[in-house]
Design a protein around this motif. Structure first.
Motif, PDB file in Angstrom:
ATOM      1  N   PHE A 134      12.272  -2.784  -2.596  1.00 24.75           N
ATOM      2  CA  PHE A 134      13.393  -3.241  -1.756  1.00 24.75           C
ATOM      3  C   PHE A 134      14.536  -3.770  -2.626  1.00 24.75           C
ATOM      4  CE2 PHE A 134      15.647  -6.476   0.725  1.00 24.75           C
ATOM      5  CZ  PHE A 134      15.948  -5.764   1.886  1.00 24.75           C
ATOM      6  N   ASN A 135      14.204  -4.628  -3.578  1.00 22.46           N
ATOM      7  CA  ASN A 135      15.237  -5.227  -4.438  1.00 22.46           C
ATOM      8  C   ASN A 135      15.838  -4.224  -5.413  1.00 22.46           C
ATOM      9  OD1 ASN A 135      14.941  -7.807  -3.285  1.00 22.46           O
ATOM     10  ND2 ASN A 135      13.237  -8.307  -4.651  1.00 22.46           N
ATOM     11  N   GLY A 136      15.112  -3.143  -5.695  1.00 30.02           N
ATOM     12  CA  GLY A 136      15.604  -2.161  -6.656  1.00 30.02           C
ATOM     13  C   GLY A 136      16.266  -0.955  -6.025  1.00 30.02           C
ATOM     14  N   MET A 137      16.518  -0.992  -4.706  1.00 34.55           N
ATOM     15  CA  MET A 137      17.146   0.148  -4.034  1.00 34.55           C
ATOM     16  C   MET A 137      18.537   0.414  -4.589  1.00 34.55           C
ATOM     17  SD  MET A 137      16.020  -0.447  -0.040  1.00 34.55           S
ATOM     18  CE  MET A 137      17.025   0.935   0.537  1.00 34.55           C
ATOM     19  N   CYS A 138      18.826   1.693  -4.832  1.00 30.81           N
ATOM     20  CA  CYS A 138      20.139   2.059  -5.369  1.00 30.81           C
ATOM     21  C   CYS A 138      21.151   2.297  -4.243  1.00 30.81           C
ATOM     22  CB  CYS A 138      20.019   3.306  -6.243  1.00 30.81           C
ATOM     23  SG  CYS A 138      19.320   4.730  -5.397  1.00 30.81           S
ATOM     24  N   CYS A 139      20.670   2.246  -2.999  1.00 29.32           N
ATOM     25  CA  CYS A 139      21.565   2.372  -1.842  1.00 29.32           C
ATOM     26  C   CYS A 139      21.372   1.146  -0.953  1.00 29.32           C
ATOM     27  CB  CYS A 139      21.259   3.649  -1.056  1.00 29.32           C
ATOM     28  SG  CYS A 139      19.546   3.744  -0.487  1.00 29.32           S
ATOM     29  N   LYS A 140      22.299   0.908  -0.059  1.00 27.04           N
ATOM     30  CA  LYS A 140      22.204  -0.252   0.824  1.00 27.04           C
ATOM     31  C   LYS A 140      21.129  -0.023   1.890  1.00 27.04           C
ATOM     32  CE  LYS A 140      26.963  -1.873   0.312  1.00 27.04           C
ATOM     33  NZ  LYS A 140      28.236  -2.190   1.015  1.00 27.04           N
ATOM     34  N   PRO A 141      20.253  -0.998   2.117  1.00 24.02           N
ATOM     35  CA  PRO A 141      19.230  -0.841   3.156  1.00 24.02           C
ATOM     36  C   PRO A 141      19.871  -0.830   4.545  1.00 24.02           C
ATOM     37  CG  PRO A 141      19.201  -3.077   2.267  1.00 24.02           C
ATOM     38  CD  PRO A 141      20.142  -2.289   1.412  1.00 24.02           C
ATOM     39  N   ASN A 142      19.307  -0.026   5.450  1.00 25.84           N
ATOM     40  CA  ASN A 142      19.781  -0.028   6.839  1.00 25.84           C
ATOM     41  C   ASN A 142      18.839  -0.889   7.678  1.00 25.84           C
ATOM     42  OD1 ASN A 142      17.472   1.531   7.241  1.00 25.84           O
ATOM     43  ND2 ASN A 142      18.581   3.454   7.405  1.00 25.84           N
ATOM     44  N   VAL A 143      19.077  -0.956   8.968  1.00 27.60           N
ATOM     45  CA  VAL A 143      18.293  -1.841   9.831  1.00 27.60           C
ATOM     46  C   VAL A 143      16.821  -1.431   9.859  1.00 27.60           C
ATOM     47  CG1 VAL A 143      18.685  -0.580  12.009  1.00 27.60           C
ATOM     48  CG2 VAL A 143      18.279  -3.058  12.055  1.00 27.60           C
ATOM     49  N   PHE A 144      16.556  -0.128   9.757  1.00 23.60           N
ATOM     50  CA  PHE A 144      15.165   0.338   9.742  1.00 23.60           C
ATOM     51  C   PHE A 144      14.448  -0.166   8.492  1.00 23.60           C
ATOM     52  CE2 PHE A 144      11.891   3.433   8.581  1.00 23.60           C
ATOM     53  CZ  PHE A 144      11.130   3.443   9.743  1.00 23.60           C
ATOM     54  N   THR A 145      15.143  -0.125   7.352  1.00 21.91           N
ATOM     55  CA  THR A 145      14.558  -0.615   6.096  1.00 21.91           C
ATOM     56  C   THR A 145      14.257  -2.103   6.193  1.00 21.91           C
ATOM     57  OG1 THR A 145      16.018   0.956   4.963  1.00 21.91           O
ATOM     58  CG2 THR A 145      14.828  -0.623   3.594  1.00 21.91           C
ATOM     59  N   TYR A 146      15.256  -2.858   6.681  1.00 22.67           N
ATOM     60  CA  TYR A 146      15.065  -4.302   6.838  1.00 22.67           C
ATOM     61  C   TYR A 146      13.884  -4.594   7.770  1.00 22.67           C
ATOM     62  CZ  TYR A 146      19.328  -5.977   4.507  1.00 22.67           C
ATOM     63  OH  TYR A 146      20.282  -6.314   3.571  1.00 22.67           O
ATOM     64  N   ASN A 147      13.835  -3.909   8.904  1.00 18.80           N
ATOM     65  CA  ASN A 147      12.778  -4.170   9.881  1.00 18.80           C
ATOM     66  C   ASN A 147      11.396  -3.843   9.327  1.00 18.80           C
ATOM     67  OD1 ASN A 147      14.596  -5.085  11.762  1.00 18.80           O
ATOM     68  ND2 ASN A 147      14.676  -3.175  12.924  1.00 18.80           N
ATOM     69  N   THR A 148      11.325  -2.770   8.545  1.00 20.82           N
ATOM     70  CA  THR A 148      10.049  -2.384   7.926  1.00 20.82           C
ATOM     71  C   THR A 148       9.578  -3.461   6.958  1.00 20.82           C
ATOM     72  OG1 THR A 148      10.616  -0.034   8.085  1.00 20.82           O
ATOM     73  CG2 THR A 148       8.897  -0.632   6.519  1.00 20.82           C
ATOM     74  N   PHE A 149      10.507  -3.963   6.165  1.00 22.97           N
ATOM     75  CA  PHE A 149      10.167  -4.986   5.169  1.00 22.97           C
ATOM     76  C   PHE A 149       9.806  -6.307   5.849  1.00 22.97           C
ATOM     77  CE2 PHE A 149      11.671  -7.568   1.307  1.00 22.97           C
ATOM     78  CZ  PHE A 149      10.423  -7.498   0.709  1.00 22.97           C
TER      79      PHE A 149
END
Length: 213
Positions: free
Chosen positions: A18-33
């Protein structure tokens, strides 16, 4: 990758991805985490992630975010925080749905609060135009069983049917299991026969467990 690590309970690895993503997280990424953190009981860090979403304003928390958060708080016996989260949810114009209320009701019931507080929450849900479902009432059954009120739980099964709901195997098995533990086999068999008459059946593993008890 984040979802996979979270499912395996490898939260530290999920954090690195999550912290090393090279693109901005979207709401799905946030919700998964956030869901993975909540399952692990890392509520403080999950809160920090949600606060990050709010500050950034590019990807605001939605109904899934808040419901996941409330569910996490309730499953870790932090009911006051869960209530604060629901209040915040409303302030941010994010309307709770039946899953949100069910998560809260589950928390109340698991803490033995199946009278005034649980009924207050159900009334609040109904006033919002939401209809309680089988999951809502199964949570109540769980609460009654935790309190040792097995006859009340059995009566509530009947009430569910009168309300037009269809108790599932999980609802029946919960009460049958506790009756068996208490040695009240006659009552357990009555419920088992009723369940079978409704076309429901326990898995072989569950039958074997009941026989041992």
């Amino acid at each position: 990758m984040i979802r996979g690590y979270c499912k395996l309970g490898m939260i530290e690895d999920a954090k690195k991805v999550f912290n090393g993503m090279c693109c901005k997280p979207n709401v799905f990424t946030y919700n998964t985490f956030v869901a993975g953190l909540c399952r692990k009981g890392e509520m403080k860090y999950a809160r920090e992630i949600v606060d990050e979403m709010i500050v950034a304003k590019e990807c605001l928390p939605d109904i899934v975010t808040f419901t996941t958060f409330i569910d996490g708080y309730c499953k870790h016996n932090q009911l006051e925080e869960a209530e604060k989260c629901m209040e915040e949810m409303v302030r941010r114009n994010c309307k709770p749905n039946v899953y949100t209320y069910n998560a809260f009701i589950y928390g109340l019931c698991m803490n033995g609060k199946v009278e005034l507080e649980e009924k207050r929450m159900m009334s609040k849900m109904r006033l919002k135009g939401l209809k309680d479902n089988v999951a809502t009432h199964t949570n109540l059954l769980k609460g009654l069983c935790i309190m040792g009120r097995f006859d009340d739980a059995a009566n509530h099964l009947k009430e569910m049917i009168s309300l037009g709901l269809k108790p599932d195997v999980k609802a029946y098995a919960m009460v049958i299991h506790d009756y068996c533990k208490l040695g009240k086999l006659t009552k357990a068999i009555v419920l088992l026969d009723e369940m079978k008459s409704r076309g429901l059946g326990l898995a072989e593993r569950k039958y074997n467990q009941l026989q041992k008890e």
